[in-house]
Enzyme design. Structure first.
Site, PDB file in Angstrom:
ATOM      1  N   GLY A 115     -24.604  14.923   3.992  1.00 18.76           N
ATOM      2  CA  GLY A 115     -24.702  14.332   6.311  1.00 18.76           C
ATOM      3  C   GLY A 115     -24.011  15.712   7.137  1.00 18.76           C
ATOM      4  CB  ILE A 252     -22.078  16.696  -1.545  1.00 18.89           C
ATOM      5  CG1 ILE A 252     -22.905  17.642  -2.689  1.00 18.89           C
ATOM      6  CG2 ILE A 252     -21.928  17.959  -0.193  1.00 18.89           C
ATOM      7  CD1 ILE A 252     -23.944  18.127  -2.027  1.00 18.89           C
ATOM      8  CE  LYS A 396     -12.675  14.904   3.009  1.00 15.26           C
ATOM      9  NZ  LYS A 396     -14.310  15.072   2.735  1.00 15.26           N
TER      10      LYS A 396
END
Length: 508
Positions: A115, A252, A396
Site C-alpha cells: 500500500g 514488500i 526504508k
C-alpha cells in the site's frame, strides 16, 4: 490531542461530567454520520458499494476512537512472555523438513503489503516498483522467489498484493509483465478512510473524489485493515475452497521476508498436535530498533505493544534492550480459517493508532489506523518465533538501499543472502546525509556501488560523490561542510578514515 477532546476531559472532572460527555459524543457521532452520508451521495453507481463498505468500517473505528480514554495498556499488567510462547528458530529448524515439501507448500498463500508509496525516498508511485538490485524491483524479487519455489517443488503458491488506492492502478499496469511467470498473482485493495480535522473531529473530505483538491482528504488505514479487506474481497473464501490453510504476510520492502519451509512445517505439523492460528516472527533488538513493537504477556495472552501505546513515564523502560529484548518483524503466519471465524464474529481486536498529520495547506488532521500484528491476542494458540536478523532486511531509506545493492549480499532466485566473504554476520551501520535522500540523487552520487565487505560504519554528510571501484573498510566518516564538495576518487581505498574539507577532482 484536539481542543475538543481537552474540553471533554476537563468536563469529565466535574459533577455529572460523564453524562455531559455522553451527550457530546453522541452529538459528534451523529454529525459524522451525516457527513459520511453526504459523501456517499456523491458516489457513482460503480463506486457506491465499496465506498459504503469503507465508510461503514470507518464509522466503527471512529466510534471506538471516541470511547477510548488514556493509554490503551495498563503498564502494571505487562509481563515478559513465558519461555515456551517464544520459540528459538534453531529449535523449529532442528525438526527438519517433511519428505513431501510440496504438500505443505500447497497449503500456503503469500500476501505482501503493497500500500505504500516511495515518497520517503523521493519517488512517485508504489514503493514496490523502485529498483533495488540489478534493476530488479521489490516486486520483481518477490515474484522470482515464489516462482523458484513453484518450479523447485512443483507447487502452486499464489502471490496476493494488498494495494491501497494510492498504488492499485500503477501496480496493476505492471503485473502484465509477469503473465508468463509460474506464479498466480491476485490483488485486493485495503480500505479508503477520510482524514478528520484535529479540532472539529469531522471528516475533511466533502465528496468521494481522491484526486485534485481532495487528494489529501483520504488515507489507507494501516495494514491492520487486511483482515476485513481480504475477507470482503472474496479471496479468503476462494483460497479456503482451494484447500489453502495459511497466509504468510509481510511488508514488500522487507527483503528478508522469504517463505521459510521450517516455519511452515511447524505450522502444518505441530509437535504437540495443536496448531497455531498466528505466528509472529520476532528478532533481537539492537540500539537501532528501540522503537519497534514488542511481544509481551498481557492478561494471559500474547500481546503486541507499540511505543505509541506506552504511558510517557514508561517509554524509556519500553526502549530498554535488556528488559524487552525482541521486536516484531511484521512477518506473520496466520490461519485462513481463523481469520474467517474471527471476522464473522467481529472478534478481531486491534488497538487504534492515532496518527497526526499536517496537510500541505497547513491543516492539522488525524488519521485512525490499526496494525496487522496487534490482532495476535484475538487468535488461539499464538506463538512468537525468534528468527535470525537476516529475516528482517527492510529498505526504508537510501542508506538501506546502499547496503542491499552492495557486495555485502548475493542474489539468488530473488532472495538476498549475506555474502560468505564477509567475516562477521552483522550488517554495517550506514548513515547517508540529506543530499542522498532521494533515489535519483543517491544514484547520481555513486558511479558504482563501493566494496563494503569489510565495512563496519559509514557516515556521509554534505555534497559528496564516489568514483568507480571505491573500497570502504572499518569506520569511514566523510563530511563536506556547507559550500564544500568532496569527490572520492576512483579506486580509492578508505579504511578507518575521516575525510573532511574540500576535495574536487576535475577532468583535465
Amino acid at each position: 490531542m484536539s481542543r475538543f477532546v481537552q474540553d471533554l476531559s476537563k468536563a469529565m472532572s466535574q459533577d455529572g461530567a460523564s453524562q455531559f460527555q455522553e451527550v457530546i459524543l453522541q452529538e459528534l457521532e451523529l454529525s459524522v454520520k451525516k457527513e459520511l452520508e453526504k459523501i456517499l451521495t456523491t458516489a457513482t453507481s460503480h463506486e457506491y458499494e465499496h465506498t459504503k463498505k469503507d465508510l461503514d468500517g470507518f464509522r466503527k473505528l471512529y466510534h471506538r476512537f471516541l470511547q477510548e480514554k488514556g493509554p490503551s495498556v495498563d503498564w502494571g499488567k505487562i509481563q515478559r512472555p513465558p519461555e515456551d510462547s517464544i520459540q528459538p528458530y534453531e529449535k523449529i529448524k532442528a525438526r527438519g523438513l517433511p519428505d513431501n515439501i510440496s504438500s505443505v507448500l500447497n497449503k500456503l498463500v503469500v500476501v505482501k503489503l503493497n500500500g505504500g508509496l516511495g515518497t520517503s525516498m523521493g519517488c512517485k508511485g508504489p514503493k514496490s516498483l523502485i529498483g533495488v538490485r540489478n534493476e530488479n524491483t521489490f516486486l520483481d524479487l518477490t515474484v522470482q522467489q515464489i516462482e523458484h519455489l513453484n518450479k523447485s517443488y512443483n507447487t502452486d503458491v499464489p502471490l496476493v498484493l494488498m494495494n491501497s488506492f494510492n498504488t492499485d492502478e500503477d501496480t496493476k499496469k505492471i503485473l502484465q509483465k509477469y503473465n508468463h511467470c509460474r506464479v498466480k498473482i491476485y490483488t485486493f485493495n485495503q480500505s479508503r478512510y477520510p482524514r478528520i480535522n484535529k479540532e472539529s473531529l469531522l471528516p475533511v473530505a466533502k465528496d468521494v473524489s481522491s484526486s485534485g483538491e481532495s487528494t489529501e482528504a483520504w488515507y489507507p488505514p494501516g495494514h491492520g485493515d487486511i483482515y476485513a479487506s481480504f475477507y470482503n474481497s472474496g479471496l479468503l473464501d476462494t483460497f479456503l475452497e482451494e484447500g489453502k490453510e495459511y497466509i504468510f504476510v509481510s511488508n514488500i520492502d522487507n527483503l528478508g521476508a522469504t517463505v521459510d519451509l521450517y516455519i511452515l512445517n511447524h505450522l502444518m505439523n505441530p509437535p504437540n498436535g495443536k496448531r497455531c492460528e498466528f505466528v509472529m516472527e520476532v528478532t533481537n533488538k539492537t540500539r537501532a530498533d528501540v522503537k519497534g513493537g514488542t511481544l509481551t504477556q498481557y492478561e494471559g495472552k500474547l500481546r503486541l505493544v507499540e511505543i505509541a501505546q506506552v504511558p510517557k513515564a514508561h517509554v524509556d523502560e519500553f526502549k530498554s534492550v535488556s528488559k524487552f529484548k525482541i521486536f516484531n518483524t511484521n512477518n506473520l503466519w496466520i490461519s485462513l480459517a481463523a481469520v474467517k471465524r474471527l471476522q464473522e464474529q467481529n472478534a478481531i481486536d486491534m488497538e487504534i493508532i492515532v496518527n497526526p498529520k499536517t496537510l500541505d495547506g497547513g491543516l492539522n488532521v488525524i488519521q485512525l489506523e490499526t496494525a496487522v500484528g496487534a490482532a495476535i491476542k484475538s487468535f488461539e494458540n499464538s506463538l512468537g518465533i525468534n528468527v535470525p536478523r537476516s529475516r528482517f532486511l527492510p529498505v526504508k531509506t537510501t542508506s538501506d538501499l546502499l547496503l542491499v545493492m552492495s557486495n555485502l549480499y548475493s542474489l539468488n532466485a530473488g532472495s538476498l543472502t549475506m555474502s560468505e566473504k564477509r567475516e562477521f554476520p552483522t550488517v554495517p551501520l550506514v548513515k547517508l546525509g540529506s543530499s542522498f535522500t532521494k533515489v535519483q540523487d543517491y544514484l547520481r552520487r555513486f558511479e558504482s556501488i563501493p566494496d563494503m565487505l569489510e565495512l563496519d560504519h559509514l557516515t556521509v554528510s554534505g555534497d559528496v560523490t564516489f568514483g568507480k571501484n571505491v573500497s570502504l573498510k572499518g569506520t569511514v566518516i566523510i563530511i563536506a561542510n556547507h559550500g564544500d564538495r568532496i569527490d572520492i576518487p576512483p579506486g580509492a581505498v578508505l579504511e578507518n578514515k575521516i575525510v573532511s574539507g574540500n576535495l574536487r577532482i576535475l577532468d583535465h
